[in-house]
Design a protein around this motif. Structure first.
Motif, PDB file in Angstrom:
ATOM      1  N   MET A  94       0.821  -1.200   0.000  1.00 54.03           N
ATOM      2  CA  MET A  94       0.000   0.000   0.000  1.00 54.03           C
ATOM      3  C   MET A  94       0.864   1.263   0.000  1.00 54.03           C
ATOM      4  N   GLY A  95       1.893   1.294   0.877  1.00 52.79           N
ATOM      5  CA  GLY A  95       2.690   2.506   1.049  1.00 52.79           C
ATOM      6  C   GLY A  95       3.346   2.987  -0.226  1.00 52.79           C
ATOM      7  N   ALA A  96       3.995   2.087  -0.961  1.00 53.42           N
ATOM      8  CA  ALA A  96       4.703   2.481  -2.180  1.00 53.42           C
ATOM      9  C   ALA A  96       3.731   2.976  -3.241  1.00 53.42           C
ATOM     10  N   ALA A  97       2.585   2.308  -3.371  1.00 53.98           N
ATOM     11  CA  ALA A  97       1.604   2.694  -4.376  1.00 53.98           C
ATOM     12  C   ALA A  97       1.002   4.062  -4.067  1.00 53.98           C
ATOM     13  N   VAL A  98       0.700   4.308  -2.783  1.00 50.09           N
ATOM     14  CA  VAL A  98       0.166   5.611  -2.390  1.00 50.09           C
ATOM     15  C   VAL A  98       1.213   6.694  -2.616  1.00 50.09           C
ATOM     16  N   ALA A  99       2.449   6.432  -2.215  1.00 49.31           N
ATOM     17  CA  ALA A  99       3.523   7.411  -2.390  1.00 49.31           C
ATOM     18  C   ALA A  99       3.711   7.773  -3.859  1.00 49.31           C
ATOM     19  N   ALA A 100       3.643   6.779  -4.725  1.00 47.36           N
ATOM     20  CA  ALA A 100       3.828   7.029  -6.157  1.00 47.36           C
ATOM     21  C   ALA A 100       2.777   7.974  -6.707  1.00 47.36           C
ATOM     22  N   CYS A 101       1.578   7.925  -6.140  1.00 44.63           N
ATOM     23  CA  CYS A 101       0.504   8.807  -6.612  1.00 44.63           C
ATOM     24  C   CYS A 101       0.797  10.272  -6.299  1.00 44.63           C
ATOM     25  N   ALA A 102       1.638  10.526  -5.304  1.00 43.09           N
ATOM     26  CA  ALA A 102       1.976  11.904  -4.954  1.00 43.09           C
ATOM     27  C   ALA A 102       3.000  12.518  -5.903  1.00 43.09           C
ATOM     28  N   ALA A 103       3.666  11.683  -6.686  1.00 45.66           N
ATOM     29  CA  ALA A 103       4.774  12.156  -7.518  1.00 45.66           C
ATOM     30  C   ALA A 103       4.421  13.314  -8.456  1.00 45.66           C
ATOM     31  N   PRO A 104       3.258  13.312  -9.128  1.00 43.48           N
ATOM     32  CA  PRO A 104       2.965  14.415 -10.050  1.00 43.48           C
ATOM     33  C   PRO A 104       2.883  15.777  -9.367  1.00 43.48           C
ATOM     34  N   ASN A 105       2.578  15.797  -8.083  1.00 39.64           N
ATOM     35  CA  ASN A 105       2.405  17.068  -7.368  1.00 39.64           C
ATOM     36  C   ASN A 105       3.519  17.360  -6.377  1.00 39.64           C
ATOM     37  N   ALA A 106       4.577  16.555  -6.401  1.00 36.48           N
ATOM     38  CA  ALA A 106       5.681  16.737  -5.456  1.00 36.48           C
ATOM     39  C   ALA A 106       6.994  16.931  -6.208  1.00 36.48           C
ATOM     40  N   VAL A 128       9.602  12.178  -4.387  1.00 37.31           N
ATOM     41  CA  VAL A 128       9.003  11.283  -3.394  1.00 37.31           C
ATOM     42  C   VAL A 128      10.104  10.340  -2.916  1.00 37.31           C
ATOM     43  N   LEU A 129      10.465  10.473  -1.655  1.00 37.92           N
ATOM     44  CA  LEU A 129      11.595   9.739  -1.090  1.00 37.92           C
ATOM     45  C   LEU A 129      11.122   8.596  -0.209  1.00 37.92           C
ATOM     46  N   TRP A 130      12.007   7.622  -0.040  1.00 40.58           N
ATOM     47  CA  TRP A 130      11.757   6.581   0.960  1.00 40.58           C
ATOM     48  C   TRP A 130      13.101   6.134   1.505  1.00 40.58           C
ATOM     49  N   CYS A 131      13.107   5.656   2.746  1.00 40.04           N
ATOM     50  CA  CYS A 131      14.342   5.227   3.399  1.00 40.04           C
ATOM     51  C   CYS A 131      14.495   3.724   3.222  1.00 40.04           C
ATOM     52  N   GLU A 132      15.544   3.309   2.524  1.00 41.76           N
ATOM     53  CA  GLU A 132      15.719   1.905   2.178  1.00 41.76           C
ATOM     54  C   GLU A 132      16.478   1.093   3.224  1.00 41.76           C
ATOM     55  N   THR A 133      17.100   1.759   4.182  1.00 44.59           N
ATOM     56  CA  THR A 133      17.918   1.052   5.175  1.00 44.59           C
ATOM     57  C   THR A 133      17.071   0.093   6.002  1.00 44.59           C
ATOM     58  N   GLY A 134      17.528  -1.151   6.073  1.00 45.52           N
ATOM     59  CA  GLY A 134      16.854  -2.145   6.887  1.00 45.52           C
ATOM     60  C   GLY A 134      15.610  -2.740   6.268  1.00 45.52           C
ATOM     61  N   ARG A 135      15.300  -2.389   5.031  1.00 41.27           N
ATOM     62  CA  ARG A 135      14.092  -2.898   4.399  1.00 41.27           C
ATOM     63  C   ARG A 135      14.400  -4.162   3.599  1.00 41.27           C
ATOM     64  N   SER A 136      13.382  -4.953   3.352  1.00 40.09           N
ATOM     65  CA  SER A 136      13.542  -6.228   2.661  1.00 40.09           C
ATOM     66  C   SER A 136      13.795  -6.027   1.172  1.00 40.09           C
ATOM     67  N   PRO A 195      15.291   6.462  -3.437  1.00 38.55           N
ATOM     68  CA  PRO A 195      15.812   5.968  -2.149  1.00 38.55           C
ATOM     69  C   PRO A 195      16.780   6.944  -1.494  1.00 38.55           C
ATOM     70  N   VAL A 196      16.742   6.985  -0.166  1.00 39.35           N
ATOM     71  CA  VAL A 196      17.755   7.693   0.610  1.00 39.35           C
ATOM     72  C   VAL A 196      18.282   6.718   1.651  1.00 39.35           C
ATOM     73  N   ALA A 197      19.486   6.975   2.123  1.00 43.27           N
ATOM     74  CA  ALA A 197      20.165   6.005   2.977  1.00 43.27           C
ATOM     75  C   ALA A 197      19.708   6.050   4.429  1.00 43.27           C
ATOM     76  N   THR A 198      19.303   7.220   4.907  1.00 44.66           N
ATOM     77  CA  THR A 198      18.983   7.345   6.327  1.00 44.66           C
ATOM     78  C   THR A 198      17.684   8.118   6.538  1.00 44.66           C
ATOM     79  N   LEU A 199      17.076   7.868   7.688  1.00 48.27           N
ATOM     80  CA  LEU A 199      15.880   8.621   8.052  1.00 48.27           C
ATOM     81  C   LEU A 199      16.214  10.099   8.226  1.00 48.27           C
ATOM     82  N   THR A 200      17.395  10.391   8.733  1.00 50.70           N
ATOM     83  CA  THR A 200      17.815  11.782   8.903  1.00 50.70           C
ATOM     84  C   THR A 200      17.783  12.523   7.574  1.00 50.70           C
ATOM     85  N   GLU A 201      18.343  11.915   6.536  1.00 48.88           N
ATOM     86  CA  GLU A 201      18.344  12.549   5.220  1.00 48.88           C
ATOM     87  C   GLU A 201      16.920  12.721   4.699  1.00 48.88           C
ATOM     88  N   LEU A 202      16.098  11.703   4.879  1.00 51.07           N
ATOM     89  CA  LEU A 202      14.717  11.789   4.402  1.00 51.07           C
ATOM     90  C   LEU A 202      13.986  12.955   5.065  1.00 51.07           C
TER      91      LEU A 202
END
Length: 266
Positions: free
Chosen positions: A1-13, A16-24, A38-45
């Motif tokens: 759900m999260g990635a699909a919803v985030a992608a919908c924001a792209a035309p108006n943003a 659209v970033l996401w933090c990839e560290t520790g993800r599957s 992708p960004v490496a850290t939550l701090t950067e995001l």
């Protein structure tokens, strides 16, 4: 759900970033498929973001908010997880006054292949208007329920209480009928009522594959019932039933027979 919803924001943003560290690996592939940066850290995001939308398993919601608060995030934080109104209010307490918190709840399927879920919002008007603008003209519809933090989450969990528990009851009904050799007859009876979930036995396998996230949602809904002075036992029992399918997380190859076998013999 999260990635699909985030992608919908792209035309108006701007991005659209996401933090990839520790993800599957699956999460990384899904984010890439939807074109997220992708960004490496939550701090950067957080440093690069004006708006953060939190869509994660319910158990992780407060830890993520606590991390964002510790990093002094000062933008709009949309708490869009399937959690109780009480937890949303606690999260708001963690993040404010640095951040502006908007309560959110997604109702519907992920916005792919023509699906158009609704993101319900409640919170300060200026902040909810920014979220409405972010998803304007996209597959994610928005609806504002007012300024009270907790309203959107209450609506999400109220709907989930009915919808997800109904799917669990279908699995139990078909499982009992199968044990006595009358499952096809049950489905035939149910097919005469097209508005009944019982007329969709094929959905049992989908329920099993989604049980890993539906169970925690129902526990959250049970907590909300208890806080409202209503009996939570039915939803806790449904969550316990879903736990029997924990080992088939996101298994798209699962069949009705497989799901019923695992339900009877976890």
């Amino acid at each position: 759900m999260g990635a699909a919803v985030a992608a919908c924001a792209a035309p108006n943003a701007a991005a659209v970033l996401w933090c990839e560290t520790g993800r599957s690996t699956a999460s990384v592939e899904r984010a890439a498929r939807f074109g997220l940066m992708p960004v490496a850290t939550l701090t950067e995001l957080l440093d690069r973001s004006d708006i953060v939308i939190s869509l994660c398993p319910p158990a992780a919601a407060e830890d993520l908010a606590r991390d964002a608060a510790g990093l002094r995030f000062a933008g709009v934080y949309v708490e869009a997880n399937a959690i109780s109104p009480e937890r949303v209010q606690r999260i708001a307490g963690l993040l404010e006054p640095c951040a502006t918190v908007v309560d959110g709840g997604v109702v519907g399927s992920p916005p792919v292949r023509g699906k158009t879920p609704t993101l319900y919002l409640s919170g300060p008007t200026a902040a909810t208007e920014r979220i409405e603008a972010l998803f304007a003209g996209t597959a994610v519809q928005t609806a504002v329920l007012g300024a009270g933090i907790g309203k959107a989450s209450a609506l999400k969990l109220s709907y989930a209480s009915f919808q997800k528990t109904s799917r669990v009851l279908v699995a139990l009904a078909i499982g009992m009928a199968r044990e006595h050799g009358v499952d096809q007859e049950l489905i035939e009876v149910a097919s005469k009522r097209t508005d009944s979930y019982l007329s969709e036995p094929q959905y049992v396998a989908k329920t099993a594959a989604r049980a890993w996230r539906w169970g925690p949602e129902l526990e959250e809904a049970a907590d909300a019932l208890a806080a409202a002075g209503l009996p939570p036992e039915m939803l806790r029992a449904a969550a316990s039933t879903l736990a029997r399918w924990h080992e088939v997380k996101d298994d798209s190859a699962l069949t009705l027979t497989d799901a019923l076998d695992r339900l009877a013999h976890p």
